[in-house]
Design an enzyme around this catalytic site. Sequence first.
Site, short mmCIF file in Angstrom:
data_model
loop_
_atom_site.label_atom_id
_atom_site.label_comp_id
_atom_site.label_asym_id
_atom_site.label_seq_id
_atom_site.Cartn_x
_atom_site.Cartn_y
_atom_site.Cartn_z
N LYS A 14 0.04 -7.44 2.26
CA LYS A 14 0.87 -7.79 3.42
C LYS A 14 0.05 -8.60 4.44
O LYS A 14 0.46 -9.67 4.87
CB LYS A 14 1.44 -6.51 4.08
CG LYS A 14 2.31 -5.68 3.15
CD LYS A 14 2.91 -4.46 3.85
CE LYS A 14 1.92 -3.40 4.29
NZ LYS A 14 1.25 -2.66 3.20
N ARG A 89 8.76 1.59 8.39
CA ARG A 89 8.16 2.36 7.32
C ARG A 89 8.94 3.64 7.02
O ARG A 89 8.53 4.42 6.15
CB ARG A 89 6.76 2.76 7.76
CG ARG A 89 5.66 2.12 6.96
CD ARG A 89 4.39 2.48 7.68
NE ARG A 89 3.27 2.47 6.82
CZ ARG A 89 2.36 1.49 6.82
NH1 ARG A 89 2.48 0.44 7.58
NH2 ARG A 89 1.31 1.58 6.03
N ARG A 128 -12.32 -2.70 -0.48
CA ARG A 128 -12.30 -3.03 0.93
C ARG A 128 -13.00 -1.96 1.76
O ARG A 128 -13.72 -2.25 2.72
CB ARG A 128 -10.87 -3.24 1.43
CG ARG A 128 -10.85 -3.73 2.87
CD ARG A 128 -9.47 -3.97 3.41
NE ARG A 128 -8.70 -2.74 3.38
CZ ARG A 128 -7.39 -2.68 3.59
NH1 ARG A 128 -6.73 -3.79 3.83
NH2 ARG A 128 -6.77 -1.53 3.58
N ARG A 134 -13.34 0.52 6.56
CA ARG A 134 -12.07 1.01 7.13
C ARG A 134 -11.90 2.49 6.74
O ARG A 134 -12.00 2.86 5.57
CB ARG A 134 -10.90 0.15 6.60
CG ARG A 134 -9.59 0.49 7.30
CD ARG A 134 -8.51 -0.49 6.97
NE ARG A 134 -7.24 0.21 6.79
CZ ARG A 134 -6.08 -0.35 6.56
NH1 ARG A 134 -6.00 -1.67 6.49
NH2 ARG A 134 -4.99 0.36 6.39
N ARG A 145 -1.89 8.05 1.16
CA ARG A 145 -1.09 6.91 1.64
C ARG A 145 -0.06 6.48 0.58
O ARG A 145 1.08 6.15 0.92
CB ARG A 145 -2.00 5.73 2.02
CG ARG A 145 -2.74 5.97 3.34
CD ARG A 145 -4.01 5.14 3.46
NE ARG A 145 -3.77 3.71 3.52
CZ ARG A 145 -4.73 2.80 3.28
NH1 ARG A 145 -5.96 3.18 2.96
NH2 ARG A 145 -4.44 1.52 3.36
P1 AP5 Z 1 -4.16 -6.51 2.44
O1 AP5 Z 1 -3.64 -7.89 2.58
O2 AP5 Z 1 -5.00 -5.95 3.51
O3 AP5 Z 1 -2.97 -5.53 2.06
P2 AP5 Z 1 -1.99 -4.70 3.01
O4 AP5 Z 1 -0.73 -4.59 2.28
O5 AP5 Z 1 -1.99 -5.30 4.38
O6 AP5 Z 1 -2.77 -3.32 2.97
P3 AP5 Z 1 -3.04 -2.25 4.14
O7 AP5 Z 1 -4.12 -1.36 3.65
O8 AP5 Z 1 -3.23 -2.92 5.45
O9 AP5 Z 1 -1.67 -1.52 4.11
P4 AP5 Z 1 -1.27 -0.18 4.74
O10 AP5 Z 1 0.20 -0.31 4.72
O11 AP5 Z 1 -1.84 1.00 4.08
O12 AP5 Z 1 -1.99 -0.18 6.15
P5 AP5 Z 1 -1.49 -0.46 7.63
O13 AP5 Z 1 -2.62 -1.05 8.35
O14 AP5 Z 1 -0.19 -1.12 7.64
O15 AP5 Z 1 -4.97 -6.48 1.04
C1 AP5 Z 1 -5.71 -5.31 0.67
C2 AP5 Z 1 -7.03 -5.74 0.01
O16 AP5 Z 1 -6.74 -6.42 -1.21
C3 AP5 Z 1 -7.84 -6.73 0.86
O17 AP5 Z 1 -9.20 -6.44 0.72
C4 AP5 Z 1 -7.48 -8.09 0.26
O18 AP5 Z 1 -8.50 -9.02 0.42
C5 AP5 Z 1 -7.25 -7.74 -1.20
N1 AP5 Z 1 -6.24 -8.60 -1.86
C6 AP5 Z 1 -5.09 -9.10 -1.30
N2 AP5 Z 1 -4.41 -9.83 -2.20
C7 AP5 Z 1 -5.12 -9.78 -3.35
C8 AP5 Z 1 -4.92 -10.34 -4.64
N3 AP5 Z 1 -3.86 -11.11 -4.92
N4 AP5 Z 1 -5.83 -10.08 -5.60
C9 AP5 Z 1 -6.92 -9.31 -5.33
N5 AP5 Z 1 -7.18 -8.76 -4.12
C10 AP5 Z 1 -6.29 -9.00 -3.14
O19 AP5 Z 1 -1.26 1.04 8.17
C11 AP5 Z 1 -2.36 1.91 8.35
C12 AP5 Z 1 -1.89 3.21 8.93
O20 AP5 Z 1 -1.32 2.98 10.23
C13 AP5 Z 1 -0.78 3.94 8.17
O21 AP5 Z 1 -1.30 4.75 7.13
C14 AP5 Z 1 -0.13 4.77 9.28
O22 AP5 Z 1 -0.90 5.88 9.58
C15 AP5 Z 1 -0.20 3.83 10.48
N6 AP5 Z 1 1.02 3.01 10.57
C16 AP5 Z 1 1.10 1.66 10.43
N7 AP5 Z 1 2.37 1.24 10.58
C17 AP5 Z 1 3.12 2.35 10.81
C18 AP5 Z 1 4.50 2.58 11.01
N8 AP5 Z 1 5.38 1.56 10.99
N9 AP5 Z 1 4.91 3.86 11.18
C19 AP5 Z 1 4.05 4.89 11.20
N10 AP5 Z 1 2.72 4.74 11.00
C20 AP5 Z 1 2.25 3.48 10.81
MG MG Z 2 -2.45 -4.58 6.34
#
Ligand code: AP5
Ligand code: MG
Length: 194
Positions: A14, A89, A128, A134, A145
């Site tokens: 994402k 979410r 990562r 992180r 997660r």
């Molecule tokens: P990346 O692009 O970072 O993927 P992402 O989908 O953004 O992954 P996140 O870990 O950020 O998702 P998440 O939903 O768990 O975390 P969030 O911060 O939203 O890619 C991941 C890795 O893969 C990178 O190293 C990248 O380089 C690599 N990569 C990408 N594409 C690739 C490819 N094609 N091939 C190979 N490698 C690749 O949420 C974190 C926490 O915040 C949640 O757990 C929750 O506690 C809280 N939170 C956030 N939003 C809410 C909400 N709406 N409600 C309640 N709690 C929330």
């Molecule tokens: Mg993200």
Amino acid sequence: MFNLVLFGPPGSGKGTHAIRIKEKYNLFHFSTGEYLRAEINNKTELGLRAKEFINKGNLVPDDLVFEIIESLIEKHKGVNGFILDGFPRTIIQAEQLDKAQTKINESVSMVLSLVVDEDELMKRLIKRGEETGRHDDNEAIIKRRFDVYNRQTSPLIEYYKNQDKYYEIYGLGSVDSIFGRITNIIDAYFANIK
Ligand code: AP5
Ligand code: MG
């Protein structure tokens, strides 16, 4: 206004694609996860509250997250559109968003969902975690997660399918090839509404 929800499990890409989509279509990118991590780093009251949930791999309570989104939408009324990355979410968040959008004559335009299997996601996130430190990128928390995504977030797929807004993208392969799949869908959307 073009309101894009970027959807998918942890590690599906994402954040990676949001940056590119933002540049190509001139949209305002907002990641709830990044916002909350910044609050934690700055040791704000919100950060302190959010930390206990995030570090366990649980979702932060809906109302807390929605307040952030509401003020974001209010603050950036003049933009071309939003990329919501990691929001909504839960069904409650999606309903809160729909209500708030309706009030201002707006709506979610489309939901792009990156589909990647859990083995690949685990590999990406472990890597990562090693590279960036992180806190929620370690095996036990990543599993949590995934579990939270499957139970609380994946029901949104049906929710947006019912609104005819849901598009899946195969999320394996090079970032460039996946981005090409994404822009094909967005471009087709714009071509249709013209
Ligand atoms: P990346 O692009 O970072 O993927 P992402 O989908 O953004 O992954 P996140 O870990 O950020 O998702 P998440 O939903 O768990 O975390 P969030 O911060 O939203 O890619 C991941 C890795 O893969 C990178 O190293 C990248 O380089 C690599 N990569 C990408 N594409 C690739 C490819 N094609 N091939 C190979 N490698 C690749 O949420 C974190 C926490 O915040 C949640 O757990 C929750 O506690 C809280 N939170 C956030 N939003 C809410 C909400 N709406 N409600 C309640 N709690 C929330
Ligand atoms: Mg993200």
